[in-house]
Design an enzyme around this catalytic site. Structure first.
Site, PDB file in Angstrom:
ATOM      1  N   ASP A  26      52.117  11.776  40.489  1.00 40.36           N
ATOM      2  CA  ASP A  26      52.860  13.290  40.179  1.00 40.36           C
ATOM      3  C   ASP A  26      53.189  13.238  38.991  1.00 40.36           C
ATOM      4  O   ASP A  26      54.046  12.185  38.427  1.00 40.36           O
ATOM      5  CB  ASP A  26      53.065  13.710  41.345  1.00 40.36           C
ATOM      6  N   ASN A  28      52.573  13.940  35.673  1.00 39.34           N
ATOM      7  CA  ASN A  28      52.170  13.865  34.599  1.00 39.34           C
ATOM      8  C   ASN A  28      52.462  15.504  33.935  1.00 39.34           C
ATOM      9  O   ASN A  28      52.288  14.798  32.388  1.00 39.34           O
ATOM     10  CB  ASN A  28      50.422  13.262  34.010  1.00 39.34           C
ATOM     11  N   GLU A  73      41.480  19.313  45.906  1.00 31.05           N
ATOM     12  CA  GLU A  73      42.405  20.321  46.097  1.00 31.05           C
ATOM     13  C   GLU A  73      42.323  20.815  43.860  1.00 31.05           C
ATOM     14  O   GLU A  73      42.947  22.141  43.464  1.00 31.05           O
ATOM     15  CB  GLU A  73      43.287  20.485  45.791  1.00 31.05           C
ATOM     16  N   ASN A  74      42.431  18.943  43.319  1.00 28.54           N
ATOM     17  CA  ASN A  74      42.458  19.156  41.895  1.00 28.54           C
ATOM     18  C   ASN A  74      41.517  20.284  41.289  1.00 28.54           C
ATOM     19  O   ASN A  74      41.525  20.487  39.548  1.00 28.54           O
ATOM     20  CB  ASN A  74      42.699  18.353  41.097  1.00 28.54           C
ATOM     21  N   SER A 202      50.665  15.821  49.892  1.00 33.19           N
ATOM     22  CA  SER A 202      49.317  16.385  49.651  1.00 33.19           C
ATOM     23  C   SER A 202      48.258  15.845  49.955  1.00 33.19           C
ATOM     24  O   SER A 202      47.116  15.370  49.043  1.00 33.19           O
ATOM     25  CB  SER A 202      49.482  16.311  47.619  1.00 33.19           C
ATOM     26  N   GLU A 213      55.063   3.730  55.113  1.00 33.46           N
ATOM     27  CA  GLU A 213      56.666   3.095  54.969  1.00 33.46           C
ATOM     28  C   GLU A 213      56.822   4.544  53.587  1.00 33.46           C
ATOM     29  O   GLU A 213      55.392   3.943  53.185  1.00 33.46           O
ATOM     30  CB  GLU A 213      57.290   2.485  54.690  1.00 33.46           C
TER      31      GLU A 213
END
Ligand code: FPP
Length: 248
Positions: A26, A28, A73-74, A202, A213
């Site tokens: 995430d 960009n 969702e993009n 997301s 983890e």
């Protein structure tokens, strides 16, 4: 490129290396905007980071790397950004095919291919076939992927097997559903990393990351480095994973 290999030395440390690292790449857009450039400029910079991180995996003892390239969702993004990303994926696959094969990387794609354009799907299929015999880093690219969508598609297939008499519903347990997921050949991720300072998952690997983890780091994806991944792996080696049990 240099890799922090401290996590891969010595018997005990090696055992604690995350076998499977999954990354939500995430930041960009913000990276590009902070430079006064269009968002796609950031995605192109992000694609270059993918190469560095893939190259680093053998040095860090990471066998499986899964990266979130495009979510279900993009599609809500502007048509320009979506088209630019699709074109970037096509270019990435065409351009990286030889290099990945030379590094013995096996590439798989997860996600629903139905909505993707035929040319891209053809390239994805070709890449999977061309690298199928490779036994080095097992790279999985999540493209038009959503965890909920994956579970829904898996459930549909499972329900069909029940309807066809191939599966006894009384025998369905938590070992059964993963066999229908896109990731059925992969182990669950040991470590999930999200860049860019957002602390959410997301819709990424929802089922598979039940006991992973997590690392939420501030670095924007185009600034992420092999060294930083090495540090995260070293942190991981100090984590106490109990899987719901109590420690010794
Ligand atoms: C999220 O950043 C990133 C994406 C939706 C695309 C990820 C794609 C790449 C890293 C490109 C290359 C990938 C491959 C496999 C070639 P964002 O756009 O949401 O950033 P922002 O939160 O700053 O807006």
């Amino acid at each position: 490129m240099s890799c922090d290999t401290e996590n891969n030395e010595g018997g005990e440390d090696k055992k604690r290396t995350p076998q499977h690292v999954a990354i939500i790449m995430d930041g960009n857009g913000r990276w590009a905007q902070s430079r006064g450039r269009p968002r796609l400029f950031g995605h192109h910079a992000g694609a270059r980071r993918v190469r560095e991180v893939v190259e680093c995996c053998p040095h860090l003892g990471i066998r499986y790397l899964t990266i979130f390239a495009f979510s279900t969702e993009n599609w809500k993004r502007t048509q320009v950004e979506v088209a630019g990303l699709m074109s970037l994926f096509r270019r990435y696959i065409s351009k990286e095919m030889k290099a990945l094969a030379a590094q013995d990387v096996r590439v798989r794609f997860i996600g629903d291919r139905v909505r993707l354009d035929k040319k891209l799907v053809h390239l994805m299929d070709t890449m999977e076939v061309e690298t199928a015999g490779n036994v080095g880093t097992q790279l999985t690219i999540a493209l038009n992927y959503g965890g909920r969508d994956e579970v829904a598609r898996a459930t549909k297939r499972l329900a069909r097997d029940v309807a066809d008499g191939k599966l006894d519903p009384d025998l369905v347990d938590e070992e059964t559903l993963p066999k229908y997921l896109d990731t059925y050949v992969l182990p669950d991720p040991d470590l999930v990393v999200r860049t860019s300072g957002e602390a959410r998952i997301s819709n990424f690997l929802l089922w598979q990351s039940a006991y992973s983890e997590y690392e939420f780091i501030d670095t924007l994806w185009p600034d992420f480095t092999a060294e930083e991944l090495g540090r995260l792996c070293a942190n991981y080696s100090n984590r106490d994973r109990r899987f719901g049990a109590v420690g010794p």
